[in-house]
Design an enzyme around this catalytic site. Sequence first.
Site, mmCIF file in Angstrom:
data_model
loop_
_atom_site.group_PDB
_atom_site.id
_atom_site.type_symbol
_atom_site.label_atom_id
_atom_site.label_comp_id
_atom_site.label_asym_id
_atom_site.label_seq_id
_atom_site.Cartn_x
_atom_site.Cartn_y
_atom_site.Cartn_z
ATOM 1 N N VAL A 267 -37.454 -5.427 17.757
ATOM 2 C CA VAL A 267 -37.081 -5.060 19.131
ATOM 3 C C VAL A 267 -37.972 -5.755 20.164
ATOM 4 O O VAL A 267 -38.175 -5.246 21.251
ATOM 5 C CB VAL A 267 -37.126 -3.525 19.316
ATOM 6 C CG1 VAL A 267 -36.002 -2.859 18.560
ATOM 7 C CG2 VAL A 267 -38.483 -2.954 18.905
ATOM 8 N N HIS A 447 -20.701 -41.861 16.976
ATOM 9 C CA HIS A 447 -19.636 -41.212 16.196
ATOM 10 C C HIS A 447 -19.809 -41.552 14.718
ATOM 11 O O HIS A 447 -20.106 -42.689 14.398
ATOM 12 C CB HIS A 447 -18.273 -41.714 16.675
ATOM 13 C CG HIS A 447 -17.143 -41.185 15.857
ATOM 14 N ND1 HIS A 447 -16.676 -39.903 16.006
ATOM 15 C CD2 HIS A 447 -16.425 -41.747 14.847
ATOM 16 C CE1 HIS A 447 -15.694 -39.699 15.143
ATOM 17 N NE2 HIS A 447 -15.521 -40.800 14.421
#
Length: 468
Positions: A267, A447
């Site tokens: 937390v 690419h």
Amino acid sequence: MAYDVIVIGSGPGGYVAAIRAAQLGFKTAIVERESLGGICLNWGCIPTKALLKSAQVFEYISHSQDYGITVGEAKADFEKIIKRSRGVADKMSKGIQFLMKKNKIEVLMGFGKLTGKKEVEVKAADGKTATHQAKHIIVATGGRSRQLPNLPIDGKKIIGYREAMSLPTQPKSMIVVGSGAIGVEFAYFYHSIGTKVTIVEFMPRIVPVEDEDISKELEKSYKKKGITVMTNSSVERVDTSGNGVKAYVKTANGEEVLEADILLSAVGVSTNIENIGLEDLKIATDKGRVTVDKMYKTNVDGVYAIGDIVMGQALAHVAMKEAVICVEAIAHKEGKHHHNPEPLDYGNVPGCTYCVPEIASVGLTEKQAKEAGYEIKVGKFPFSASGKASAAGANEGFVKVIFDAKYGEWLGTHMIGANVTEIIAQTVASRKLETTWQEQLDTIFPHPTMSEAVKDAIEVALGEAIHL
Ligand SMILES: Cc1cc2nc3c(=O)[nH]c(=O)nc-3n(C[C@H](O)[C@H](O)[C@H](O)COP(=O)(O)OP(=O)(O)OC[C@H]3O[C@@H](n4cnc5c(N)ncnc54)[C@H](O)[C@@H]3O)c2cc1C
């Protein structure tokens, strides 16, 4: 003065401050009570990534058939996984030891405390104390697991992040309370190696600081994997009297009782600002953080604070950047450095979460951009349409970009998918350079890569998508 600079704490804030100070010609010492490298190298960023890598390797092997490879039955050896992670952390800590030596930084092992404006007392493990003077003192004492009153960490059944990465045996079941980066990373790790994991999150969605679409995608992915996700839920009390843990969880539909071997409280962090002399020197703090100006000066001349103990995102790269800015500003003022550093732009800090699928984001979420009054253009490109993602068998997730419709300013990027933590830096650098969407589209992307999905998402935002 014995030293020009003394740094208290050797995490990414402290050790970077010490190295930059030494590089700029300051006689420097660093004080550390535990292990060089702080939480990040010993109990945070690095050992968790080692654990996550083991989980990922295990997942890959378990799905090797998908890649046309047959292997025997894979088994996750918990003890060895933990040992590897601890080994990686030790190696990194030794690396910091080397860097201290290389830069002629004095390492003072012990608990550091400000005892005067220009004075630090160091109490070693054997109780011996020594006092050192310096013209500048930088406090970088970092944080620890935050404790909730109804979830007191006992280190055995209710654990914090340290225990979660050093347990002696693998729990069969685990409740993870909190779904920030630490919570979802451990949830993924333990689930992947065979622990039954339930996440309990108080907010309406997991990874609540992220864009809503990211939360939805991660929740979908986790549920598909078999991780139980409970949102709008809070653990009210726990019972550890039996063999495991019983957690009484308040949900939207009433109370539910969860049982597990162990409960991880994830937390957030509390700051280490107690008993280090801040009160005696009347150094201002606010909500547990030391108050500093844009160059990290406190209200007391010659005393500075950086890292998790000051306002801003509690992240290692933030601590490192603050360290460099703080030291360079001191050096500039003293005529030791030509560069007068700019203040850190906390609105352009990337946040990364290394679960699978990974999450990486920077800038405004869609909701924040709308609330800030921007008219926006949003583009989302799914990795299911990416050649590289398909080749890698990693079609989960997407890249989402948000631009200001009027001037083309890049307001934010939010990604979820394989390796996205490696491609967020492009948005950060581009935003720093105040790029527009047109300049991005005028740029060539390699690419096939995951990074070209950013360009594809920009095309989507402009209604010019080629690959969708
Ligand atoms: C499980 C986990 C995973 C994380 N993963 C990431 C991540 O992937 N990426 C990321 O950016 N951030 C991550 N973080 C956050 C990151 O670790 C912190 O933001 C970062 O370590 C803060 O650096 P720091 O220098 O402020 O303090 P710390 O790293 O906390 O270092 C402070 C040091 O000061 C020492 N110290 C404290 N008090 C004293 C004293 N009085 N005298 C001497 N020494 C003292 C401590 O022993 C410690 O070594 C993670 C944190 C956790 C807990």
